[in-house]
Design an enzyme around this catalytic site. Structure first.
Site, PDB file in Angstrom:
ATOM      1  N   GLU A  96       0.885  -1.175   0.000  1.00  0.00           N
ATOM      2  CA  GLU A  96       0.000   0.000   0.000  1.00  0.00           C
ATOM      3  C   GLU A  96       0.918   1.219   0.000  1.00  0.00           C
ATOM      4  OE1 GLU A  96      -3.241  -0.025  -0.216  1.00  0.00           O
ATOM      5  OE2 GLU A  96      -3.851  -2.024   0.415  1.00  0.00           O
ATOM      6  N   CYS A 155      -2.373   9.155   2.317  1.00  0.00           N
ATOM      7  CA  CYS A 155      -2.016   8.562   1.022  1.00  0.00           C
ATOM      8  C   CYS A 155      -3.055   8.983  -0.016  1.00  0.00           C
ATOM      9  CB  CYS A 155      -1.934   7.052   1.130  1.00  0.00           C
ATOM     10  SG  CYS A 155      -3.357   6.324   1.932  1.00  0.00           S
TER      11      CYS A 155
HETATM   12  P1  NAD Z   1       8.239   4.909   4.830  1.00  0.00           P
HETATM   13  O1  NAD Z   1       8.301   4.150   3.554  1.00  0.00           O
HETATM   14  O2  NAD Z   1       9.343   5.837   5.138  1.00  0.00           O
HETATM   15  O3  NAD Z   1       8.173   3.878   6.066  1.00  0.00           O
HETATM   16  C1  NAD Z   1       7.196   2.878   6.165  1.00  0.00           C
HETATM   17  C2  NAD Z   1       7.686   1.758   7.071  1.00  0.00           C
HETATM   18  O4  NAD Z   1       8.770   1.056   6.468  1.00  0.00           O
HETATM   19  C3  NAD Z   1       8.211   2.225   8.425  1.00  0.00           C
HETATM   20  O5  NAD Z   1       7.719   1.342   9.404  1.00  0.00           O
HETATM   21  C4  NAD Z   1       9.720   2.114   8.251  1.00  0.00           C
HETATM   22  O6  NAD Z   1      10.404   1.976   9.482  1.00  0.00           O
HETATM   23  C5  NAD Z   1       9.837   0.879   7.408  1.00  0.00           C
HETATM   24  N1  NAD Z   1      11.070   0.715   6.617  1.00  0.00           N
HETATM   25  C6  NAD Z   1      11.918   1.674   6.156  1.00  0.00           C
HETATM   26  N2  NAD Z   1      12.896   1.107   5.413  1.00  0.00           N
HETATM   27  C7  NAD Z   1      12.662  -0.223   5.391  1.00  0.00           C
HETATM   28  C8  NAD Z   1      13.304  -1.329   4.761  1.00  0.00           C
HETATM   29  N3  NAD Z   1      14.397  -1.194   4.003  1.00  0.00           N
HETATM   30  N4  NAD Z   1      12.761  -2.558   4.935  1.00  0.00           N
HETATM   31  C9  NAD Z   1      11.643  -2.723   5.667  1.00  0.00           C
HETATM   32  N5  NAD Z   1      10.992  -1.702   6.287  1.00  0.00           N
HETATM   33  C10 NAD Z   1      11.499  -0.482   6.151  1.00  0.00           C
HETATM   34  O7  NAD Z   1       6.827   5.659   4.850  1.00  0.00           O
HETATM   35  P2  NAD Z   1       6.280   6.813   5.804  1.00  0.00           P
HETATM   36  O8  NAD Z   1       7.033   8.072   5.562  1.00  0.00           O
HETATM   37  O9  NAD Z   1       6.179   6.327   7.219  1.00  0.00           O
HETATM   38  O10 NAD Z   1       4.785   6.971   5.276  1.00  0.00           O
HETATM   39  C11 NAD Z   1       4.358   7.804   4.252  1.00  0.00           C
HETATM   40  C12 NAD Z   1       4.115   7.038   2.989  1.00  0.00           C
HETATM   41  O11 NAD Z   1       3.187   5.982   3.205  1.00  0.00           O
HETATM   42  C13 NAD Z   1       3.510   7.894   1.893  1.00  0.00           C
HETATM   43  O12 NAD Z   1       4.127   7.600   0.670  1.00  0.00           O
HETATM   44  C14 NAD Z   1       2.047   7.448   1.870  1.00  0.00           C
HETATM   45  O13 NAD Z   1       1.391   7.667   0.655  1.00  0.00           O
HETATM   46  C15 NAD Z   1       2.188   6.008   2.182  1.00  0.00           C
HETATM   47  N6  NAD Z   1       0.931   5.459   2.678  1.00  0.00           N
HETATM   48  C16 NAD Z   1       0.204   4.668   1.838  1.00  0.00           C
HETATM   49  C17 NAD Z   1      -1.015   4.166   2.247  1.00  0.00           C
HETATM   50  C18 NAD Z   1      -1.845   3.304   1.344  1.00  0.00           C
HETATM   51  O14 NAD Z   1      -2.762   2.665   1.840  1.00  0.00           O
HETATM   52  N7  NAD Z   1      -1.587   3.256   0.054  1.00  0.00           N
HETATM   53  C19 NAD Z   1      -1.502   4.464   3.532  1.00  0.00           C
HETATM   54  C20 NAD Z   1      -0.733   5.267   4.363  1.00  0.00           C
HETATM   55  C21 NAD Z   1       0.486   5.759   3.913  1.00  0.00           C
END
Ligand code: NAD
Length: 515
Positions: free
Chosen positions: A265, A299
């Site tokens: 997502e 998002c």
């Molecule tokens: P992010 O990608 O920075 O982090 C998300 C998660 O991934 C965190 O828990 C982080 O610690 C973890 N992470 C980071 N690097 C990793 C790796 N290499 N391997 C595994 N896990 C890792 O996202 P964010 O800044 O917390 O959130 C914002 C983003 O999320 C925006 O792009 C938003 O659109 C998206 N989002 C999408 C939805 C959806 O349903 N499509 C919903 C909410 C947020």
């Protein structure tokens, strides 16, 4: 710590003075790096959390698998009863948990409480599902044979969540996963550990009171390394990842390389299209909520606005008035509509995006700066911004990338086909919304040549989905579906079981293999 924050924390049994344990698998502990939870509105440190060390992540993974092996034998309706109790426990804490979301993430109170309500709703849905996760009986071509399609529990589900929905995203996954008979391990965002600890405390009490192993709902607070360990573990059958496209690309490839299942997502870059026959008294406030709500950190936030030439001036003038009078400040105050961005670095990204708009001579219709008011200086407050770029080249960064801040880019069109083409020309495909009262436009919009997003609304804004429909996006948003619809089918292990209750053993397709 402010009295207000400490009262909310203490009602959720969270200490602001001692270091909190950020790991749970039946027992609370944590000996990894200490993370601070910082309030984005005031800059105050809410609490400190001891995250999971690498060995604690592995131990918790092992405990979660043990819990699954026990839990998979619990009958589904009994699992539903446990989920019903969790629903009650969450609902009893709705206001405090909602306030914690505001304090830690920064969204306004009604949205924080709404997020907890979403968890409550999906629990209701999961309770119902626990008596309806049915397989099928398929007609066999062989006499005296039947084929069953059987859903069984899948195993361990890893939930990796983003900062912007620190409660609901986990809820969507947890409720379906528990109803399906799995154990989950949750790795929340490193900047929202308190929400995760508070939710896990509520759930664990219900599990323990029912004699169910706590590791059915495990928690590992931590950063990238903890996330990677969950993603790479062969003992995690399904990884449900919510976050950026950048990290989702890495996670998707890692899970695929070990033939695991993955739900992605990822980012959205959502457009609203306003036709000349739109009811502007509905469309203007809806775009305002879509673009400014959650300070543009959903998002599904509206990031692109395509206005028909005939209504463009009127629409922009009304929208600008709303933007300029937005009530900004304390997310917990009753009248506030605009809270802070989640982190200081998000403010920098906002600043860079505005700068980029200026370098291409975009008309910044309103906004574009950080707030200078004294009471806002300690927080990450930025002005909601409307920009009218000169060109509408969808491949340009301005249009094609998701900037997680309240910036709305506007373009003017003459034909619906043009607006649909722009809508579809970006890599992401999460949400989209058309405003019209003409049924012919609706047909085009939801049909084969219409919007290619996962959410295709009509006279409804891009954000604010209900739990009943499957939620998710296409293209670089990752094709994942969560919550309602058929999403539950991903959380089970399907088998086709052909049963022969005849006195012969014929082969399918009439194949003959007589010794
Ligand atoms: P992010 O990608 O920075 O982090 C998300 C998660 O991934 C965190 O828990 C982080 O610690 C973890 N992470 C980071 N690097 C990793 C790796 N290499 N391997 C595994 N896990 C890792 O996202 P964010 O800044 O917390 O959130 C914002 C983003 O999320 C925006 O792009 C938003 O659109 C998206 N989002 C999408 C939805 C959806 O349903 N499509 C919903 C909410 C947020």
């Amino acid at each position: 710590l402010s009295t207000r924050a400490s009262e909310v924390l203490s009602r959720l049994s969270i200490s602001s003075t001692t270091e909190l344990s950020g790991v749970y698998d039946g027992q609370w502990r944590g000996s990894g790096v200490v993370q601070e939870s910082v309030c984005p509105a005031t800059g105050e440190v809410l609490a400190r959390v001891r995250t999971a060390s690498p060995s604690e992540v592995q131990e918790t993974l092992a405990k979660t698998r043990e819990a699954y092996v026990q839990f998979r034998n619990v009958p589904a309706p009994r699992r539903g009863e446990i989920l019903r109790q969790i629903r009650e426990a969450l609902a009893a804490k709705r206001e405090d948990l909602g306030a914690l979301v505001s304090l830690e993430m920064g969204k306004i109170r009604t949205e924080g409480v709404g997020e907890v309500q979403e968890f409550v709703d999906i629990c209701d849905y999961g309770v119902g599902l626990s008596r309806m996760m049915n397989g099928r009986l398929v007609a066999s071509e062989r006499p005296g044979h039947s084929i069953l399609e059987v859903p069984n529990p899948l195993g361990v589900v890893g939930v990796l969540s983003a900062f912007n929905f620190p409660v609901a995203v986990y809820g969507w996954n947890f409720a379906l996963s528990l109803a399906a008979g799995n154990a989950t391990i949750w790795k929340p965002s490193p900047t929202t550990p308190l929400c995760a600890i508070a939710v896990t405390k509520i759930i664990s009490q219900v599990l323990e009171a029912n004699g169910v192993p706590g590791a059915v709902a495990s928690l590992v607070c931590g950063g990238k390394e903890a996330g990677q360990a969950v993603v790479e573990s062969p003992g995690v059958e399904l990884v449900s990842f919510t976050g950026s496209e950048r990290v989702g690309r890495i996670v998707g490839q890692n899970v695929a390389s070990r033939f695991g299942k993955v739900i992605l997502e990822l980012g959205g870059n959502n457009a609203s299209i306003i036709m000349p026959d739109a009811d502007l008294s509905l469309a203007v406030p809806a775009v305002y909520f879509g673009a400014v709500g959650t300070a543009g950190q959903r998002c599904t936030s509206t990031r692109r606005l395509y206005l028909h030439r005939d209504v463009a001036d009127e629409f922009l003038s009304r929208l600008k008035t709303l933007y300029r009078s937005v009530a900004v400040g304390d997310p917990l105050a009753k009248d506030t509509l605009l809270g802070p961005l989640h982190t200081g670095s998000a403010c920098e990204i906002y600043g860079q995006a505005v700068e980029k708009l200026r370098t291409v001579d975009a008309d910044i219709i309103t906004g574009g700066e950080r707030y200078q008011r004294d009471d806002l200086k300690a927080g990450n407050f930025v002005q909601p911004t409307i920009a009218l770029p000169k060109s509408v080249n969808p491949k340009d960064d301005i249009w094609s990338t998701e900037v997680f801040a309240p910036i709305l880019n506007v373009a003017i069109f003459d034909e619906l086909e043009q607006a649909i083409e722009w809508n579809n020309a970006v890599p992401q495909g999460l949400s989209s919304s058309l405003w019209t009262r003409d049924i012919r436009n609706v047909g085009k919009w939801i049909g084969p040549a219409g919007s290619d997003a996962g959410i295709v609304n009509v006279n409804v804004g891009t954000s604010g989905a209900e739990i009943g429909a499957a939620f998710g996006g296409n293209k670089s948003t990752g094709w994942g579906r969560e919550s309602g619809g058929d999403a539950w089918k991903q959380y089970v292990r399907w088998s086709a079981a052909t049963l022969n209750f005849s006195d012969a053993a014929p082969l399918a397709q009439g194949v003959s293999f007589t010794p």
